[in-house]
Scaffold this motif. Structure first.
Motif, PDB file in Angstrom:
ATOM      1  N   ASP A   1       0.820  -1.192   0.000  1.00  0.00           N
ATOM      2  CA  ASP A   1       0.000   0.000   0.000  1.00  0.00           C
ATOM      3  C   ASP A   1       0.867   1.261   0.000  1.00  0.00           C
ATOM      4  O   ASP A   1       0.491   2.276  -0.587  1.00  0.00           O
ATOM      5  N   ALA A   2       1.994   1.218   0.694  1.00  0.00           N
ATOM      6  CA  ALA A   2       2.879   2.383   0.732  1.00  0.00           C
ATOM      7  C   ALA A   2       3.403   2.696  -0.664  1.00  0.00           C
ATOM      8  O   ALA A   2       3.460   3.865  -1.065  1.00  0.00           O
ATOM      9  N   ALA A   3       3.758   1.676  -1.423  1.00  0.00           N
ATOM     10  CA  ALA A   3       4.265   1.894  -2.784  1.00  0.00           C
ATOM     11  C   ALA A   3       3.153   2.425  -3.684  1.00  0.00           C
ATOM     12  O   ALA A   3       3.394   3.311  -4.526  1.00  0.00           O
ATOM     13  N   LYS A   4       1.954   1.915  -3.519  1.00  0.00           N
ATOM     14  CA  LYS A   4       0.802   2.399  -4.297  1.00  0.00           C
ATOM     15  C   LYS A   4       0.557   3.876  -4.010  1.00  0.00           C
ATOM     16  O   LYS A   4       0.310   4.667  -4.919  1.00  0.00           O
ATOM     17  N   TYR A   5       0.640   4.255  -2.754  1.00  0.00           N
ATOM     18  CA  TYR A   5       0.442   5.647  -2.366  1.00  0.00           C
ATOM     19  C   TYR A   5       1.541   6.541  -2.944  1.00  0.00           C
ATOM     20  O   TYR A   5       1.265   7.619  -3.479  1.00  0.00           O
ATOM     21  N   ALA A   6       2.784   6.091  -2.865  1.00  0.00           N
ATOM     22  CA  ALA A   6       3.895   6.881  -3.405  1.00  0.00           C
ATOM     23  C   ALA A   6       3.716   7.110  -4.900  1.00  0.00           C
ATOM     24  O   ALA A   6       3.933   8.221  -5.407  1.00  0.00           O
ATOM     25  N   ALA A   7       3.290   6.075  -5.625  1.00  0.00           N
ATOM     26  CA  ALA A   7       3.066   6.212  -7.071  1.00  0.00           C
ATOM     27  C   ALA A   7       1.909   7.173  -7.356  1.00  0.00           C
ATOM     28  O   ALA A   7       1.976   7.984  -8.284  1.00  0.00           O
ATOM     29  N   ALA A   8       0.856   7.106  -6.544  1.00  0.00           N
ATOM     30  CA  ALA A   8      -0.301   7.989  -6.737  1.00  0.00           C
ATOM     31  C   ALA A   8       0.070   9.442  -6.463  1.00  0.00           C
ATOM     32  O   ALA A   8      -0.393  10.350  -7.164  1.00  0.00           O
ATOM     33  N   LYS A   9       0.912   9.670  -5.452  1.00  0.00           N
ATOM     34  CA  LYS A   9       1.361  11.042  -5.159  1.00  0.00           C
ATOM     35  C   LYS A   9       2.186  11.586  -6.315  1.00  0.00           C
ATOM     36  O   LYS A   9       2.019  12.735  -6.714  1.00  0.00           O
ATOM     37  N   GLU A  10       3.057  10.746  -6.850  1.00  0.00           N
ATOM     38  CA  GLU A  10       3.895  11.176  -7.969  1.00  0.00           C
ATOM     39  C   GLU A  10       3.032  11.502  -9.179  1.00  0.00           C
ATOM     40  O   GLU A  10       3.242  12.507  -9.861  1.00  0.00           O
ATOM     41  N   LYS A  11       2.042  10.675  -9.421  1.00  0.00           N
ATOM     42  CA  LYS A  11       1.136  10.898 -10.560  1.00  0.00           C
ATOM     43  C   LYS A  11       0.326  12.188 -10.385  1.00  0.00           C
ATOM     44  O   LYS A  11       0.111  12.922 -11.336  1.00  0.00           O
ATOM     45  N   ALA A  12      -0.092  12.480  -9.161  1.00  0.00           N
ATOM     46  CA  ALA A  12      -0.875  13.695  -8.884  1.00  0.00           C
ATOM     47  C   ALA A  12      -0.043  14.954  -9.101  1.00  0.00           C
ATOM     48  O   ALA A  12      -0.564  15.990  -9.501  1.00  0.00           O
ATOM     49  N   GLY A  13       1.244  14.853  -8.841  1.00  0.00           N
ATOM     50  CA  GLY A  13       2.134  15.988  -9.075  1.00  0.00           C
ATOM     51  C   GLY A  13       2.062  17.049  -7.992  1.00  0.00           C
ATOM     52  O   GLY A  13       1.609  16.802  -6.880  1.00  0.00           O
ATOM     53  N   LYS A  14       2.510  18.249  -8.349  1.00  0.00           N
ATOM     54  CA  LYS A  14       2.581  19.366  -7.411  1.00  0.00           C
ATOM     55  C   LYS A  14       1.650  20.488  -7.862  1.00  0.00           C
ATOM     56  O   LYS A  14       1.323  20.610  -9.038  1.00  0.00           O
ATOM     57  N   THR A  15       1.256  21.312  -6.886  1.00  0.00           N
ATOM     58  CA  THR A  15       0.462  22.497  -7.199  1.00  0.00           C
ATOM     59  C   THR A  15       1.390  23.591  -7.711  1.00  0.00           C
ATOM     60  O   THR A  15       2.613  23.447  -7.691  1.00  0.00           O
ATOM     61  N   LYS A  16       0.810  24.724  -8.138  1.00  0.00           N
ATOM     62  CA  LYS A  16       1.611  25.878  -8.588  1.00  0.00           C
ATOM     63  C   LYS A  16       2.526  26.376  -7.475  1.00  0.00           C
ATOM     64  O   LYS A  16       3.601  26.897  -7.749  1.00  0.00           O
ATOM     65  N   GLU A  17       2.083  26.177  -6.225  1.00  0.00           N
ATOM     66  CA  GLU A  17       2.874  26.619  -5.068  1.00  0.00           C
ATOM     67  C   GLU A  17       3.955  25.608  -4.687  1.00  0.00           C
ATOM     68  O   GLU A  17       4.698  25.819  -3.742  1.00  0.00           O
ATOM     69  N   GLY A  18       3.997  24.473  -5.379  1.00  0.00           N
ATOM     70  CA  GLY A  18       5.001  23.452  -5.106  1.00  0.00           C
ATOM     71  C   GLY A  18       4.593  22.438  -4.042  1.00  0.00           C
ATOM     72  O   GLY A  18       5.405  21.630  -3.616  1.00  0.00           O
ATOM     73  N   LYS A  19       3.336  22.483  -3.606  1.00  0.00           N
ATOM     74  CA  LYS A  19       2.848  21.518  -2.625  1.00  0.00           C
ATOM     75  C   LYS A  19       2.285  20.294  -3.328  1.00  0.00           C
ATOM     76  O   LYS A  19       1.977  20.334  -4.514  1.00  0.00           O
ATOM     77  N   GLN A  20       2.126  19.210  -2.565  1.00  0.00           N
ATOM     78  CA  GLN A  20       1.547  17.986  -3.106  1.00  0.00           C
ATOM     79  C   GLN A  20       0.117  18.255  -3.556  1.00  0.00           C
ATOM     80  O   GLN A  20      -0.693  18.758  -2.799  1.00  0.00           O
ATOM     81  N   ALA A  21      -0.181  17.909  -4.812  1.00  0.00           N
ATOM     82  CA  ALA A  21      -1.536  18.071  -5.332  1.00  0.00           C
ATOM     83  C   ALA A  21      -2.446  17.014  -4.730  1.00  0.00           C
ATOM     84  O   ALA A  21      -2.020  15.895  -4.451  1.00  0.00           O
ATOM     85  N   LEU A  22      -3.697  17.372  -4.536  1.00  0.00           N
ATOM     86  CA  LEU A  22      -4.687  16.461  -3.988  1.00  0.00           C
ATOM     87  C   LEU A  22      -5.251  15.596  -5.109  1.00  0.00           C
ATOM     88  O   LEU A  22      -5.535  16.091  -6.194  1.00  0.00           O
ATOM     89  N   ALA A  23      -5.387  14.317  -4.851  1.00  0.00           N
ATOM     90  CA  ALA A  23      -5.992  13.392  -5.813  1.00  0.00           C
ATOM     91  C   ALA A  23      -7.136  12.678  -5.108  1.00  0.00           C
ATOM     92  O   ALA A  23      -6.947  11.640  -4.488  1.00  0.00           O
ATOM     93  N   ALA A  24      -8.337  13.293  -5.145  1.00  0.00           N
ATOM     94  CA  ALA A  24      -9.475  12.750  -4.417  1.00  0.00           C
ATOM     95  C   ALA A  24     -10.737  12.854  -5.253  1.00  0.00           C
ATOM     96  O   ALA A  24     -10.888  13.780  -6.050  1.00  0.00           O
ATOM     97  N   THR A  25     -11.635  11.883  -5.051  1.00  0.00           N
ATOM     98  CA  THR A  25     -12.944  11.934  -5.696  1.00  0.00           C
ATOM     99  C   THR A  25     -14.015  11.622  -4.659  1.00  0.00           C
ATOM    100  O   THR A  25     -13.763  10.899  -3.692  1.00  0.00           O
ATOM    101  N   VAL A  26     -15.190  12.197  -4.896  1.00  0.00           N
ATOM    102  CA  VAL A  26     -16.371  11.862  -4.110  1.00  0.00           C
ATOM    103  C   VAL A  26     -17.494  11.672  -5.108  1.00  0.00           C
ATOM    104  O   VAL A  26     -17.825  12.591  -5.866  1.00  0.00           O
ATOM    105  N   LYS A  27     -18.030  10.450  -5.138  1.00  0.00           N
ATOM    106  CA  LYS A  27     -19.108  10.090  -6.068  1.00  0.00           C
ATOM    107  C   LYS A  27     -18.769  10.497  -7.506  1.00  0.00           C
ATOM    108  O   LYS A  27     -19.592  11.027  -8.234  1.00  0.00           O
ATOM    109  N   GLY A  28     -17.521  10.283  -7.904  1.00  0.00           N
ATOM    110  CA  GLY A  28     -17.083  10.536  -9.273  1.00  0.00           C
ATOM    111  C   GLY A  28     -16.578  11.938  -9.540  1.00  0.00           C
ATOM    112  O   GLY A  28     -15.908  12.175 -10.536  1.00  0.00           O
ATOM    113  N   ALA A  29     -16.884  12.896  -8.668  1.00  0.00           N
ATOM    114  CA  ALA A  29     -16.410  14.275  -8.851  1.00  0.00           C
ATOM    115  C   ALA A  29     -14.978  14.385  -8.322  1.00  0.00           C
ATOM    116  O   ALA A  29     -14.678  13.931  -7.213  1.00  0.00           O
TER     117      ALA A  29
END
Length: 186
Positions: A1-29
């Motif tokens: 699970d830790a490796a899956k999370y690390a890959a998902a964080k990398e895929k989500a990338g960074k925000t314009k401010e250089g912070k970790q981008a959020l990768a979340a959905t609720v009911k498809g949104a």
């Protein structure tokens, strides 16, 4: 699970401010803002009768690729989300919906620390114990003499019991009979 999370964080990338981008959905949104994500989660909790969530969890979306399900503690009535990976990770949400994403992220970040702890501490300890046990594997049983003495006493007791009951043994008491007596005594 830790490796899956690390890959998902990398895929989500960074925000314009250089912070970790959020990768979340609720009911498809999709949500890239923690406050909006928390508000959407609260909205889903509001749609469901509390008693329903006391007995089961309901899938509501995903967080960095992990399915998330809603659940309510039946005693304290607190809201929780369950991150579903190779195991399930319960995260109590608290009062501030703006902090839901942070709580989930902290739980997933802790997985990496748990893996490191296992690699650095727990696994070497178990390997050391395994080595000691493997060394002892070929050794004779230390209490063999004591065990044989106790078996002989048990056999003698079995004979006495048979004599008291009027059953005169015609032969030696077998190991099976000794085991039967042991079971009856326990």
């Amino acid at each position: 699970d830790a490796a899956k999370y690390a890959a998902a964080k990398e895929k989500a990338g960074k925000t314009k401010e250089g912070k970790q981008a959020l990768a979340a959905t609720v009911k498809g949104a999709k949500f890239d803002n923690a406050k909006d994500f928390g508000t959407a989660i609260d909205g889903e909790f509001d749609k469901v009768d509390g008693k329903t969530l006391e007995n089961k969890s309901i899938k509501v979306g995903s967080f960095y690729g992990f399915p998330i399900a809603m659940k309510r503690n039946w005693v304290s009535k607190t809201k929780s989300l369950i991150l579903q990976g190779s195991a399930e990770y319960l995260v109590e949400l608290g009062e501030s919906s703006a902090g839901y994403a942070t709580r989930l992220k902290n739980r997933l970040d802790h997985l990496e620390k748990q893996v490191q702890e296992l690699e650095q501490k727990v696994i070497p300890e178990h390997q050391e114990e395994l080595g000691l046990l493997q060394e002892r594997q070929g050794e004779p049983f230390e209490k063999t003499e004591e065990l044989e003495k106790m078996r002989a006493e048990l056999t003698a007791l079995g004979r006495k019991l048979q004599n008291i009951a009027g059953d005169q043994p015609t032969e030696e008491v077998t190991d099976e009979q000794v085991e039967d007596i042991e079971k009856k005594i326990k």
